[in-house]
Design an enzyme around this catalytic site. Structure first.
Site, PDB file in Angstrom:
ATOM      1  N   ASP A  17       0.826  -1.204   0.000  1.00  0.00           N
ATOM      2  CA  ASP A  17       0.000   0.000   0.000  1.00  0.00           C
ATOM      3  C   ASP A  17       0.866   1.262   0.000  1.00  0.00           C
ATOM      4  O   ASP A  17       1.960   1.274   0.561  1.00  0.00           O
ATOM      5  CB  ASP A  17      -0.887  -0.030   1.258  1.00  0.00           C
ATOM      6  CG  ASP A  17      -2.117   0.840   1.094  1.00  0.00           C
ATOM      7  OD1 ASP A  17      -2.340   1.372  -0.007  1.00  0.00           O
ATOM      8  OD2 ASP A  17      -2.841   1.005   2.089  1.00  0.00           O
ATOM      9  N   ASN A  55     -10.378  -3.044  -6.672  1.00  0.00           N
ATOM     10  CA  ASN A  55      -9.524  -2.085  -7.411  1.00  0.00           C
ATOM     11  C   ASN A  55     -10.069  -1.724  -8.793  1.00  0.00           C
ATOM     12  O   ASN A  55      -9.623  -0.749  -9.401  1.00  0.00           O
ATOM     13  CB  ASN A  55      -8.090  -2.616  -7.554  1.00  0.00           C
ATOM     14  CG  ASN A  55      -7.284  -2.519  -6.274  1.00  0.00           C
ATOM     15  OD1 ASN A  55      -6.344  -3.274  -6.059  1.00  0.00           O
ATOM     16  ND2 ASN A  55      -7.635  -1.584  -5.384  1.00  0.00           N
TER      17      ASN A  55
HETATM   18  C1  FPP Z   1      -1.685   0.060  -3.614  1.00  0.00           C
HETATM   19  O1  FPP Z   1      -1.219   1.390  -3.542  1.00  0.00           O
HETATM   20  C2  FPP Z   1      -1.060  -0.644  -4.746  1.00  0.00           C
HETATM   21  C3  FPP Z   1      -1.712  -1.261  -5.778  1.00  0.00           C
HETATM   22  C4  FPP Z   1      -3.170  -1.329  -5.872  1.00  0.00           C
HETATM   23  C5  FPP Z   1      -0.965  -1.895  -6.888  1.00  0.00           C
HETATM   24  C6  FPP Z   1       0.188  -2.740  -6.455  1.00  0.00           C
HETATM   25  C7  FPP Z   1       0.830  -3.323  -7.635  1.00  0.00           C
HETATM   26  C8  FPP Z   1       2.163  -3.370  -7.864  1.00  0.00           C
HETATM   27  C9  FPP Z   1       3.165  -2.826  -6.926  1.00  0.00           C
HETATM   28  C10 FPP Z   1       2.663  -4.006  -9.099  1.00  0.00           C
HETATM   29  C11 FPP Z   1       2.959  -5.474  -8.880  1.00  0.00           C
HETATM   30  C12 FPP Z   1       3.351  -6.089 -10.162  1.00  0.00           C
HETATM   31  C13 FPP Z   1       3.394  -7.423 -10.430  1.00  0.00           C
HETATM   32  C14 FPP Z   1       3.713  -7.914 -11.787  1.00  0.00           C
HETATM   33  C15 FPP Z   1       3.104  -8.436  -9.426  1.00  0.00           C
HETATM   34  P1  FPP Z   1      -2.278   2.578  -3.705  1.00  0.00           P
HETATM   35  O2  FPP Z   1      -2.371   2.934  -5.142  1.00  0.00           O
HETATM   36  O3  FPP Z   1      -3.557   2.182  -3.076  1.00  0.00           O
HETATM   37  O4  FPP Z   1      -1.580   3.711  -2.908  1.00  0.00           O
HETATM   38  P2  FPP Z   1      -2.348   4.894  -2.104  1.00  0.00           P
HETATM   39  O5  FPP Z   1      -3.093   4.234  -0.994  1.00  0.00           O
HETATM   40  O6  FPP Z   1      -1.223   5.736  -1.630  1.00  0.00           O
HETATM   41  O7  FPP Z   1      -3.240   5.571  -3.085  1.00  0.00           O
END
Ligand code: FPP
EC number: 2.5.1.-
Length: 249
Positions: A29, A77
């Site tokens: 996160d 998501n």
């Molecule tokens: C949450 O941060 C993150 C995600 C929903 C995406 C996570 C995915 C990756 C790191 C890529 C992984 C890749 C592979 C191929 C496995 P957020 O966007 O919710 O952050 P925020 O809470 O600060 O908005």
């Protein structure tokens, strides 16, 4: 290789090998907030998030952890802005294509868990290829939760079991934990010993609801792109201080 690199690869001396978690799960996160703080678009946070995940996978291999599960995309998501969803789908596909050769060589066994049928067809093909090409690998088991929801996972297991009962293949009193687990997306993967969540949020967010029954939870304020070996080391130190009782006194 420099002395510093050699040191990084070794298990830190204050960690006990026999008390390491066998299976670590991560809720990655804070990508969006990381990007915002840098004055960058949110998608740049996801890009950097991939680097952090690759480093963690390598670190788990170096330190002898047998399984890593990462929450890449939840069933909720899809509600994000369309361009962010599209970016993530393309990112998953690109990363898989780029990293597959190395994962095969490094003996990584990759598995995707979740409702994969709802993903773009080209991504499904890349996922199938990566699982097929690494299925006989016996190194770290790397699971990527994609279009994953814990409640949905439990519901689809119930439906599959109910069908077996309806067809007379199973008696209701034969349904036990083992039978149930064999119908989860994670069938055959041991439950996580440690779940790490970054960015300070204290929620499970529909992740591994069944599997986390006895798992330890560690929360850090670090945002996912900043989660490095030093952060992981801190998480493992905290884990090794815990007394795991599994309901016993
Ligand atoms: C949450 O941060 C993150 C995600 C929903 C995406 C996570 C995915 C990756 C790191 C890529 C992984 C890749 C592979 C191929 C496995 P957020 O966007 O919710 O952050 P925020 O809470 O600060 O908005």
């Amino acid at each position: 290789m420099t002395a510093q690199q050699t040191k990084l690869q070794d298990l830190p001396t204050d960690l006990k090998r026999e008390l390491l978690p066998q299976h670590v799960a991560v809720i990655m996160d804070g990508n969006g907030r990381w990007a915002k703080r840098q004055g960058l678009p949110r998608i740049m946070g996801h890009k950097r998030g991939v680097d952090a995940l690759k480093d963690l996978l390598r670190c788990c291999q170096d330190w002898g952890i047998q399984a890593l599960t990462a929450y890449a995309f939840s069933t909720e998501n899809w509600k994000r802005p369309q361009e962010e969803v599209d970016f993530l789908m393309t990112l998953f596909q690109r990363v898989l294509r780029q990293e597959l050769r190395e994962m095969v060589e490094e003996n990584v066994q990759i598995k995707f868990v979740g409702n994969l049928q709802a993903l773009p067809r080209s991504l499904q093909q890349e996922i199938s290829r990566s699982m097929e090409e690494t299925k006989d690998n016996r190194g770290i088991r790397f699971s990527v939760a994609t279009n994953y929801g814990g409640r949905q996972e439990i519901l689809q297991a119930c439906q599959a079991i109910a069908k077996q009962v309806q067809q007379g293949l199973l008696q209701p009193d034969e349904i036990n934990e083992q039978v149930f687990e064999s119908h989860l997306y994670t069938a055959g993967i041991t439950d996580p010993d440690l779940l790490i969540r970054t960015s300070g949020e204290m929620r499970l967010s529909n992740f591994l609801l069944w599997q986390m029954a006895y798992g330890e939870i560690y929360i850090t304020d670090a945002l996912w792109p900043d989660f490095d070996r030093a952060e992981f080391h801190r998480a493992l130190c905290a884990y090794q201080q815990r007394e795991r009782r599994f309901g016993k006194v």
